[in-house]
Write a protein that holds these residues in place. Structure first.
Motif, PDB file in Angstrom:
ATOM      1  N   VAL A 190       1.219   5.092   1.033  1.00 37.42           N
ATOM      2  CA  VAL A 190       0.606   6.052   1.963  1.00 37.42           C
ATOM      3  C   VAL A 190       1.363   7.375   1.875  1.00 37.42           C
ATOM      4  CG1 VAL A 190      -0.133   6.494   4.342  1.00 37.42           C
ATOM      5  CG2 VAL A 190       0.128   4.124   3.531  1.00 37.42           C
ATOM      6  N   ASP A 211       0.855  -1.187   0.000  1.00 40.01           N
ATOM      7  CA  ASP A 211       0.000   0.000   0.000  1.00 40.01           C
ATOM      8  C   ASP A 211       0.891   1.237   0.000  1.00 40.01           C
ATOM      9  OD1 ASP A 211      -2.263  -1.474   0.003  1.00 40.01           O
ATOM     10  OD2 ASP A 211      -2.893  -0.971   2.052  1.00 40.01           O
ATOM     11  N   GLU A 226      -7.335   8.283   4.559  1.00 40.48           N
ATOM     12  CA  GLU A 226      -8.425   8.141   3.589  1.00 40.48           C
ATOM     13  C   GLU A 226      -7.962   7.353   2.368  1.00 40.48           C
ATOM     14  OE1 GLU A 226     -11.110  11.343   2.929  1.00 40.48           O
ATOM     15  OE2 GLU A 226     -10.185  12.552   4.512  1.00 40.48           O
ATOM     16  N   ASP A 227      -8.833   6.505   1.905  1.00 39.90           N
ATOM     17  CA  ASP A 227      -8.551   5.690   0.723  1.00 39.90           C
ATOM     18  C   ASP A 227      -8.808   6.532  -0.538  1.00 39.90           C
ATOM     19  OD1 ASP A 227      -8.359   3.868  -1.297  1.00 39.90           O
ATOM     20  OD2 ASP A 227      -9.590   2.337  -0.332  1.00 39.90           O
ATOM     21  N   TRP A 280      -3.384   5.519  -0.082  1.00 38.80           N
ATOM     22  CA  TRP A 280      -3.992   6.210   1.061  1.00 38.80           C
ATOM     23  C   TRP A 280      -3.381   7.585   1.253  1.00 38.80           C
ATOM     24  CZ3 TRP A 280      -7.737   3.232   3.497  1.00 38.80           C
ATOM     25  CH2 TRP A 280      -7.695   1.860   3.259  1.00 38.80           C
TER      26      TRP A 280
END
Ligand code: SF4
Length: 499
Positions: free
Chosen positions: A123, A121, A181-182, A157
């Motif tokens: 970020v 992911d 927040e996505d 994110w």
């Protein structure tokens, strides 16, 4: 005709040069080849960077078990190599400041968090309090490079501070302090825009000269451009952008008519609102406008009149129990008091920097403002702070709110309605208005000349490593500055009442 350099070797792009290029190709060009033309980073900007770095460090704790690639920006190749070597290490839950390169673009990712199925992911940490439109391309270029470098990317994110988090004191609850927040969908959708944007940027970078782009709204939106002064050095004395609340449409019409300076606007030019017309007339005729009706507005003042100003500071990470991220915490006030007999006195408060300033500030303020008399302020800033103090200090709440019941008079909208001077240059800030209307008083003799500098001075007072001598010097400078703000209001009102 512009000269093109056939095979000019152009610099590699980065996340920040990509976003600079989206803002303005000239900015990208100047940053790539003429950095010396940029304004130097000032203290206020540095403070913002420092706050951002602190927020970034704290956000990493949301994804524990990671490793930091602490190579500085001069050693990005090393960061790229180290990251490559660590991606396969499944004992690492995250990589902070990981480096990647693809398509001659190099990026550092704030947090790369190991996700399911061998994915990572992405970020991005922002020190603001929400997702902004400009964050999407910033993340999109990272995702583009990440994928190009062969990383199996998961979700994207954006972690930012939560403006509703109320710090209870003690340790920070990071899950509350941050909102994550996505933004995967928006970042994915932006991918299609990257190749054409890159093409355009590279074409511009191959040119022998910077693109011929006129200054405009893009110079401060979405970011303040560091080449503002350079690009505006040939700006007219009274640029049309000084027309208050000029819409993009109006500016385009003026541009289409070849008008750059307010003095070139013909008297019958359509589309100016009454305030803009007044500004145009003052500038063309080179005179001040003071509407005689201003006296009637000011004659309703109830004596003693208090001229009140606060100084505040707004830590990104809340410092005192009961405060929120970026809450403006008042630490100082100045009150010039004009009696019915014309006698002027002065009271002031400046916290010593030890602990939360709000309670002693509120107590002293209530004592000085007493139960009667108008309280003159400049803008809605003081009212907002008094309301926050009332919310946060229940024992003073009733008395603080009573200050707002018919006592507050805001001088700013009165000036906006009734005055203009060519030297305002489109601004009604106290710093612009004062020297124009009261020529013998300005801020030039002060070490602190704006609220941001005042806030930084107070942060320095709080800092434990500051020497006593320096603290004393800063206190004196702060007292002089805040006192000047309220003296300015007194002199402005005197000037307006004399008309
Ligand atoms: S000041 Fe404006 S025109 Fe000049 S480089 Fe920056 S954004 Fe572009």
């Amino acid at each position: 005709m512009k000269k093109r350099i056939g095979y000019r070797r152009i610099p590699k792009l980065s996340k920040s040069s990509f976003t600079a290029g989206l803002q303005c190709l000239k900015r990208l060009y100047l940053e790539s080849y003429h950095r010396d033309l940029a304004a130097p980073i000032d203290e206020a900007q540095q403070a913002l960077f420092d706050a951002g770095a602190l927020v970034g460090e704290m956000a990493r704790q949301l994804y524990p078990g990671g490793i930091l690639m602490d190579h500085d920006y001069l050693h990005i190749d090393e960061a790229v190599a180290s990251t490559k070597a660590l991606l396969g290490d499944t004992s690492l839950a995250a990589i902070y400041e990981a480096g990647f390169e693809f398509d001659d673009i190099r990026v550092r990712t704030d947090i790369l968090a190991r996700a399911k199925g061998g994915r990572f992911d992405l970020v991005e940490v922002k020190s603001g309090t929400g997702v902004k439109e400009e964050h999407i391309p910033d993340l999109a270029i990272q995702l583009y490079v990440l994928r190009g470098a062969g990383v199996r990317a998961g979700r994207t994110w954006l972690a930012h501070l939560n403006k509703d988090y109320v710090y209870p004191g003690g340790g920070y609850d990071l899950d509350q302090l941050f909102k994550v927040e996505d933004v995967s969908k928006r970042v994915q959708e932006y991918q299609a825009e990257i190749p054409p944007a890159l093409r355009q940027m590279r074409l511009a970078l191959r040119e022998a000269d910077a693109p011929d782009i006129e200054p405009g709204r893009q110079c401060s939106v979405p970011y303040d451009c560091p080449f503002f002064d350079f690009c505006h050095q040939d700006a007219p004395e009274y640029p049309v952008s000084e027309l208050p609340r000029a819409t993009e449409r109006l500016l385009m019409r003026l541009k289409a008519a070849g008008i750059r300076d307010i003095r070139e606007i013909a008297p019958g030019f359509s589309g100016l609102n009454p305030l803009q017309k007044r500004v145009r007339d003052c500038v063309v005729e080179g005179r001040a406008y003071i509407d005689p009706a201003v006296r009637a507005e000011l004659q309703g003042l109830v004596y003693p009149v208090h001229f009140l100003d606060f100084e505040t500071f707004s830590p990104a990470i809340p410092r005192y129990a009961g405060t929120r991220p970026y809450q403006a915490v008042p630490f100082q006030w100045s009150d010039h008091i004009l009696g019915a007999d014309g006698k002027l006195t002065h009271e002031e408060f400046l916290h010593d920097g030890k602990g939360d300033p709000r309670e002693p500030l509120a107590r002293s303020l209530l004592e000085t403002l007493g139960a009667g008399g108008s309280i003159m302020v400049y803008s809605g800033f003081e009212e907002a702070r008094i309301r926050e103090l009332a919310r946060d200090l229940p024992r003073f709440s009733k008395d603080l709110l009573a200050l707002l019941e018919g006592r507050l008079v805001d001088l700013l909208p009165i000036l906006q309605r009734h005055c203009y001077h060519p030297d305002f240059h489109g601004s009604f800030s106290l710093k612009a208005v004062l020297p124009a209307l009261v020529p013998d008083l300005d801020y030039d003799d002060l070490a602190i000349t704006d609220g941001q500098a005042a806030s930084l001075a107070y942060e320095e007072i709080i800092y434990e490593g500051t020497t006593d001598d320096r603290r004393e010097q800063l206190r004196e400078e702060l007292l002089r500055y805040c006192g000047r703000d309220t003296e300015a209001m007194v002199r402005l009102v005197e000037t307006l009442l004399r008309r």
